[in-house]
Design an enzyme around this catalytic site. Structure first.
Site, PDB file in Angstrom:
ATOM      1  N   ARG A   1      -5.617  -5.346   4.730  1.00  0.00           N
ATOM      2  CA  ARG A   1      -4.199  -5.325   4.391  1.00  0.00           C
ATOM      3  C   ARG A   1      -3.493  -4.265   5.217  1.00  0.00           C
ATOM      4  O   ARG A   1      -4.132  -3.415   5.856  1.00  0.00           O
ATOM      5  CB  ARG A   1      -4.003  -5.017   2.901  1.00  0.00           C
ATOM      6  CG  ARG A   1      -4.573  -3.682   2.478  1.00  0.00           C
ATOM      7  CD  ARG A   1      -4.083  -3.228   1.119  1.00  0.00           C
ATOM      8  NE  ARG A   1      -4.826  -2.058   0.654  1.00  0.00           N
ATOM      9  CZ  ARG A   1      -4.625  -0.817   1.040  1.00  0.00           C
ATOM     10  NH1 ARG A   1      -3.703  -0.541   1.965  1.00  0.00           N
ATOM     11  NH2 ARG A   1      -5.350   0.180   0.547  1.00  0.00           N
TER      12      ARG A   1
ATOM     13  N   HIS B   1      -7.674   1.924  -6.868  1.00  0.00           N
ATOM     14  CA  HIS B   1      -7.487   0.894  -7.893  1.00  0.00           C
ATOM     15  C   HIS B   1      -8.495   1.138  -8.999  1.00  0.00           C
ATOM     16  O   HIS B   1      -9.614   1.601  -8.742  1.00  0.00           O
ATOM     17  CB  HIS B   1      -7.709  -0.503  -7.317  1.00  0.00           C
ATOM     18  CG  HIS B   1      -6.758  -0.888  -6.244  1.00  0.00           C
ATOM     19  ND1 HIS B   1      -5.388  -0.805  -6.387  1.00  0.00           N
ATOM     20  CD2 HIS B   1      -6.970  -1.363  -4.986  1.00  0.00           C
ATOM     21  CE1 HIS B   1      -4.808  -1.216  -5.277  1.00  0.00           C
ATOM     22  NE2 HIS B   1      -5.741  -1.548  -4.407  1.00  0.00           N
TER      23      HIS B   1
ATOM     24  N   ALA C   1       0.111  -3.333  -7.038  1.00  0.00           N
ATOM     25  CA  ALA C   1      -0.658  -2.576  -8.031  1.00  0.00           C
ATOM     26  C   ALA C   1       0.326  -1.757  -8.852  1.00  0.00           C
ATOM     27  O   ALA C   1       1.030  -0.896  -8.307  1.00  0.00           O
ATOM     28  CB  ALA C   1      -1.670  -1.669  -7.345  1.00  0.00           C
TER      29      ALA C   1
ATOM     30  N   CYS D   1      -1.675   6.687  -0.014  1.00  0.00           N
ATOM     31  CA  CYS D   1      -0.732   5.941   0.827  1.00  0.00           C
ATOM     32  C   CYS D   1      -0.174   6.789   1.960  1.00  0.00           C
ATOM     33  O   CYS D   1       0.880   6.480   2.516  1.00  0.00           O
ATOM     34  CB  CYS D   1       0.399   5.357  -0.022  1.00  0.00           C
ATOM     35  SG  CYS D   1      -0.167   4.293  -1.366  1.00  0.00           S
TER      36      CYS D   1
END
EC number: 2.3.1.181
Length: 222
Positions: free
Chosen positions: A72, A79, A159, A175
């Protein structure tokens, strides 16, 4: 309807990341071949760190925790239990409309959070959905987006932090963001909100964008 929904597992039936990724890829191939309808997969993962294509070495876990490299966009994230994942495997009506697709994913999450009195929004230059700086703290991310589009069909997705433990984020630069925090719906609303609580509302909001997003190719199984 051309869009279907499938719940792979919510607490206590957490889904192993690799199993979920295999399911995505298998479904993606079927949607590309018009052998299955566009489908949104809903689930909670067992705890895992994943690294998108833009992840740099210094952003990885400080304690050496293993990381799954994925195809991705975006960078490193976590997660796990308490976080609702939605993987839309959609044949896009407009194959060049990636920005529109991302904005609609954001709109889905913002609308769901508004139901709980949470003022989530976009922040220019930052991916995902955010709570802007206020008396409680600086800008803080409440939901993430990471997607891939291959052969006109989407993978990966969103998410939403519901009631997950934020401790895993302390081990990474989530991120790639160094000047903001992370939060959950439960923290912002002042009460417990689980993935199971919001899953149906996420489905309802996706339905509102179905006509604009999803192609209905001849021969698809509807």
């Amino acid at each position: 309807m051309t869009l279907e929904f499938s719940t792979l597992g919510l607490a206590p039936d957490f889904v192993d990341y690799m199993k979920g990724w295999d399911t995505q890829r298998e479904l993606h191939d079927k949607v590309v071949a018009a052998e299955a309808p566009s489908t949104v997969l809903l689930l909670e993962h067992a705890a895992v760190y994943t690294a998108g294509k833009l992840t740099e070495d210094h952003e990885r876990p400080f304690d050496g925790t293993p990381v799954v490299a994925v195809d991705r966009g975006g960078k490193l994230t976590w997660h796990g239990p308490g976080q609702l994942i939605a993987y839309p495997i959609l044949k896009l009506k407009n194959r060049s409309g990636i920005r529109d697709y991302v904005e609609r994913l954001e709109a889905v999450m913002i609308a769901v959070m508004a139901d709980y009195g949470i003022n989530a929004e976009r922040i220019k230059g930052r991916a995902g959905v955010w709570i802007k700086a206020d008396s409680k703290g600086p800008d803080r991310k409440i939901a993430a987006i990471g997607i891939r589009v291959l052969d006109g069909v989407t993978m990966h997705g969103i998410a939403i932090n519901c009631n997950n433990d934020l401790a895993p984020y302390a081990q990474i630069i989530a991120c790639g963001i160094t000047d903001a925090g992370v939060t959950t719906m439960s923290i912002e609303a002042g009460r417990t909100i689980t993935p199971g609580d919001i899953a149906e509302r996420v489905v309802e909001e996706f339905r509102k964008h179905e006509e604009a997003l999803v192609s209905s190719p001849e021969g698809a199984l509807l």
